[in-house]
Design an enzyme around this catalytic site. Structure first.
Site, PDB file in Angstrom:
ATOM      1  CG  ASP A 223      -2.029   0.995   1.124  1.00  0.00           C
ATOM      2  OD1 ASP A 223      -2.588   1.279   0.034  1.00  0.00           O
ATOM      3  OD2 ASP A 223      -2.484   1.381   2.029  1.00  0.00           O
ATOM      4  CB  SER A 247      -6.587   3.001  -0.734  1.00  0.00           C
ATOM      5  OG  SER A 247      -5.389   3.442  -0.743  1.00  0.00           O
ATOM      6  CD  GLN A 297      -4.400   1.402  -3.282  1.00  0.00           C
ATOM      7  OE1 GLN A 297      -4.010   2.483  -3.725  1.00  0.00           O
ATOM      8  NE2 GLN A 297      -4.266   0.704  -2.434  1.00  0.00           N
TER       9      GLN A 297
END
Length: 307
Positions: A223, A247, A297
């Site tokens: 991440d 996110s 993502q």
């Protein structure tokens, strides 16, 4: 002033952070980040949710993929509960659903993340690898990101808020060495590609040294830097307060076992942004050039409007 933790203490703290506690059948608790600031780091919630799912697998199957949606931003300093649903247990594959919840200001649990993970018994199979490692300098040829952060903080001086300074200079259990310019400080639009080597700052040993923990730490680290890749063509930065973002979802496919106490290369690209969102992809390689994991993502990405 508090003493600066050693590298071994930083890694031990990360292991504790990613060690979930069983509270009841298929209910686990994840500890908060010590001295955390503001909103919970998404990688922490992803990794703790994966750890909870992994703890419910007892027949040797290993996680080969996860897909998650971030629903709300979690708050630092508050523990997170993970509830497991055992959707499938087959001979070769298994599936788990995890709902991560956190108490709100009124003491009511609200979901902050949904995650589904799939597991498989290790087996031999047909192999090919059409994803060569990028030709970039190795980690030994690069400076650590923390060295550059210290220089930036010294140069900016009072132009940084105390919270920005604490966040930027907080000791981290994962060392990163960026091949390209640190994108969150770069004002020049560039191609949406980035390359960063990463590893934990001390070896992982003893009972904690399991493939499951290494997968969880890879999940945690995946991440970092990813969403920022889609900001590169625009020359804008979250750190400078020019963007508002979060996110939205996160997916990982684990291709092979890897150790996070050896260098891994995170190569990211962002083929598209628009509609207030940015789409990002990542490939993680070991030093032998083998593809370890693939990541995708999408995140909210909006230009901050001055008032």
């Amino acid at each position: 002033m508090t003493d600066t933790p050693t590298n071994e203490e930083l890694v031990a703290g990360l292991v504790r952070l990613l060690t979930v506690e069983k509270r009841a059948a298929d209910i686990f608790a994840g500890p908060p980040q010590q001295d955390g600031i503001g909103r919970v780091f998404g990688g922490q919630v992803l990794a703790q949710a994966l750890q909870a799912a992994q703890a419910s697998i007892t027949d040797g199957k290993r996680a080969h993929s996860l897909h998650a949606y971030f629903l709300r931003g979690g708050r630092e300093g508050v523990g997170i509960e993970y509830r497991i649903q055992r959707d499938f247990d087959g001979r070769s594959f298994a599936n788990r659903r995890v709902v991560a919840s956190q108490e709100d200001e009124h003491g009511m649990p609200v979901p902050i993340l949904n995650l589904t993970a799939s597991f498989q018994l290790p087996e031999d199979g047909l192999e090919h690898n059409d994803s060569p490692i990028p030709d970039v300098p190795g980690p030994d040829e690069l400076r650590s990101d923390m060295e550059q952060r210290l220089e930036i903080a010294e140069r900016l001086g009072d132009r940084m808020s105390e919270q920005q300074r604490r966040l930027m200079l907080r000791p981290r259990p994962i060392e990163m060495r960026t091949v390209d310019a640190l994108h969150w400080m770069n004002r020049t639009p560039s191609e949406p590609r980035a390359h960063t080597w990463f590893r934990v700052v001390a070896p992982i040993t003893g009972e904690a040294d399991t493939p499951e923990l290494h997968r969880a730490i890879i999940t945690y680290a995946s991440d970092y830097t990813l969403l920022g890749t889609s900001a590169l063509p625009h020359g804008l930065s979250w750190m400078r307060g020019e963007l508002v973002g979060a996110s939205l979802d996160h997916a990982i496919w684990f291709h092979r076992d890897a150790r996070v106490d050896d260098w891994l290369l995170y190569a990211t690209d962002a083929p598209w942004s628009g509609g207030g969102r940015g789409f990002n992809r990542g490939r993680i390689f070991n030093r032998a050039g083998e593809l370890v994991a693939s990541v995708a993502q999408e995140g909210m990405m909006r230009k901050r409007v001055s008032r």
